[in-house]
Design a protein around this motif. Structure first.
Motif, PDB file in Angstrom:
ATOM      1  N   LYS A 121      70.698 -44.878  49.106  1.00 28.42           N
ATOM      2  CA  LYS A 121      70.459 -45.337  47.730  1.00 28.42           C
ATOM      3  C   LYS A 121      69.706 -46.664  47.726  1.00 28.42           C
ATOM      4  O   LYS A 121      68.769 -46.858  46.951  1.00 28.42           O
ATOM      5  N   SER A 147      66.033 -46.084  48.749  1.00 31.20           N
ATOM      6  CA  SER A 147      65.335 -44.948  48.138  1.00 31.20           C
ATOM      7  C   SER A 147      63.992 -45.345  47.536  1.00 31.20           C
ATOM      8  O   SER A 147      63.122 -44.498  47.347  1.00 31.20           O
ATOM      9  N   ALA A 152      70.080 -37.458  43.410  1.00 34.34           N
ATOM     10  CA  ALA A 152      70.895 -38.063  42.349  1.00 34.34           C
ATOM     11  C   ALA A 152      71.188 -39.539  42.625  1.00 34.34           C
ATOM     12  O   ALA A 152      71.417 -40.310  41.682  1.00 34.34           O
ATOM     13  N   PRO A 199      69.464 -42.326  43.536  1.00 35.89           N
ATOM     14  CA  PRO A 199      68.732 -43.436  42.901  1.00 35.89           C
ATOM     15  C   PRO A 199      68.898 -43.489  41.381  1.00 35.89           C
ATOM     16  O   PRO A 199      68.585 -44.513  40.771  1.00 35.89           O
ATOM     17  N   GLU A 200      69.376 -42.405  40.778  1.00 37.07           N
ATOM     18  CA  GLU A 200      69.376 -42.285  39.318  1.00 37.07           C
ATOM     19  C   GLU A 200      70.726 -42.552  38.673  1.00 37.07           C
ATOM     20  O   GLU A 200      70.797 -42.752  37.460  1.00 37.07           O
ATOM     21  N   LEU A 201      71.803 -42.536  39.449  1.00 37.01           N
ATOM     22  CA  LEU A 201      73.144 -42.675  38.897  1.00 37.01           C
ATOM     23  C   LEU A 201      73.928 -43.724  39.678  1.00 37.01           C
ATOM     24  O   LEU A 201      73.564 -44.076  40.805  1.00 37.01           O
ATOM     25  N   ASN A 233      71.330 -36.003  30.818  1.00 34.42           N
ATOM     26  CA  ASN A 233      70.739 -36.535  32.051  1.00 34.42           C
ATOM     27  C   ASN A 233      70.797 -35.445  33.111  1.00 34.42           C
ATOM     28  O   ASN A 233      71.872 -35.115  33.613  1.00 34.42           O
ATOM     29  N   TYR A 293      70.056 -35.474  36.127  1.00 35.19           N
ATOM     30  CA  TYR A 293      70.568 -35.916  37.424  1.00 35.19           C
ATOM     31  C   TYR A 293      72.089 -35.861  37.495  1.00 35.19           C
ATOM     32  O   TYR A 293      72.660 -35.792  38.579  1.00 35.19           O
ATOM     33  N   GLY A 304      57.848 -41.687  43.906  1.00 35.29           N
ATOM     34  CA  GLY A 304      59.250 -41.301  43.791  1.00 35.29           C
ATOM     35  C   GLY A 304      59.843 -40.874  45.122  1.00 35.29           C
ATOM     36  O   GLY A 304      59.150 -40.679  46.126  1.00 35.29           O
TER      37      GLY A 304
END
Length: 299
Positions: free
Chosen positions: A31, A34, A92, A94-96, A151, A153, A212
């Motif tokens: 994470k 990332s 998931a 990096p997004e949560l 969301n 993710y 990304g």
């Protein structure tokens, strides 16, 4: 004899706790980095560092296993399922919030309970159904789904948990005779194979779209990058070999409960590394999922 079994269980619990600690730190590092690496570069380089160590361990511990494993096709399918699972899980991260991803992912015992009943006819007692319901409510408490703020993710860790549960059922039913070290080698070979194919495929994507964690170009490797990759390789080695060692020496019901320490570690790393402080509702949902997982392992 009783003391020996007790010592084995104690050792197994200590080893699985160390394995979970290593995996949680490795995932926190994924994470954290990332924004610097692309997922396929992590897969390929981490496994290329881990594979020589695995081959040496296999040669020392079980040289007779240097052959195509029994149930070779099922071993390949298992490896590919787990690779896809890790792709989904890592996307998931990096997004949560780390603790939320971890808690959603550790619905694994709940899906194991459901899929075992559906696919191999295991009987689910009332405690198992209660665990499924409690775990589902825990996910709702954490994610608090709002149709207007959906969301995508948020569902990825749940999908990863389903894939992992299916892969473990495959391990139990089709790959029981395969040496655990060979299973780890197969998984890491799968990481390299899929990573190389994916890197080649996305090299044809227009450069302006190459960004990304999924599509970015590979980064050049300096000292800090190789250090991060080496730490990731150590984490996957400790995690995979530690789990194989522990599950040969103690019951899944005991060890599966200890594995929920991953969620606790994820909360700690989220606070320490990412300043993610879960609110009361999220902590309640995490506790509900953890209790549900323990219940499903005991049912």
């Amino acid at each position: 004899m009783k003391e020996q079994n007790s010592d084995n269980v104690t050792m197994a619990v200590m080893v699985i706790a160390l394995a979970v600690l290593a995996l949680s730190l490795g995932d926190a590092l994924i994470k954290f980095t990332s924004g610097d690496f692309v997922i396929w570069q992590v897969f390929v380089l981490r496994s290329l560092l881990a594979l020589p160590v695995l081959f040496v361990i296999l040669f020392v511990k079980a040289p007779e296993a240097f052959a195509l494993p029994p149930a070779f096709s099922w071993t390949v399918i298992r490896s590919l399922m787990l690779v896809v699972m890790w792709v989904v899980y890592y996307l998931a991260l990096p997004e949560l919030e780390f603790s939320i991803v971890a808690a959603s992912y550790y619905t694994i015992p709940i899906f194991l309970t459901l899929f075992s009943a559906i696919l191999i006819g295991d009987r689910i007692r009332r405690l198992g159904w209660a665990a499924v319901l409690l775990g589902f409510l825990g996910v709702l408490v954490i994610l608090r789904p709002d149709p207007e703020e959906f969301n995508f993710y948020a569902i990825l860790p749940l999908f990863a948990a389903m894939l992992y549960a299916l892969a473990m059922i495959l391990t139990r039913t089709k790959c029981r005779e395969v040496n655990p070290i060979m299973l780890s080698i197969g998984l890491n070979l799968g990481f390299v194979f899929v990573g190389v194919i994916a890197a080649f495929a996305i090299s044809n994507v227009p450069s302006e779209e190459r960004e990304g964690f999924l599509l970015a170009p590979w980064v050049s490797m300096g000292f800090s990058e190789w250090l991060a990759m080496s730490l990731l390789a150590v984490a996957i080695l400790i995690g995979s070999l530690g789990a194989a060692f522990a599950y040969q020496r103690a019951s899944p019901a005991i060890l599966g409960t200890v594995e929920f320490a991953y969620v606790g570690f994820a909360v700690i790393w989220g606070i320490v590394f990412f300043a993610e402080v879960p609110d009361v509702l999220k902590l309640t949902g995490i506790a509900m999922i953890t209790i549900a997982g323990a219940m499903s392992l005991r049912q």
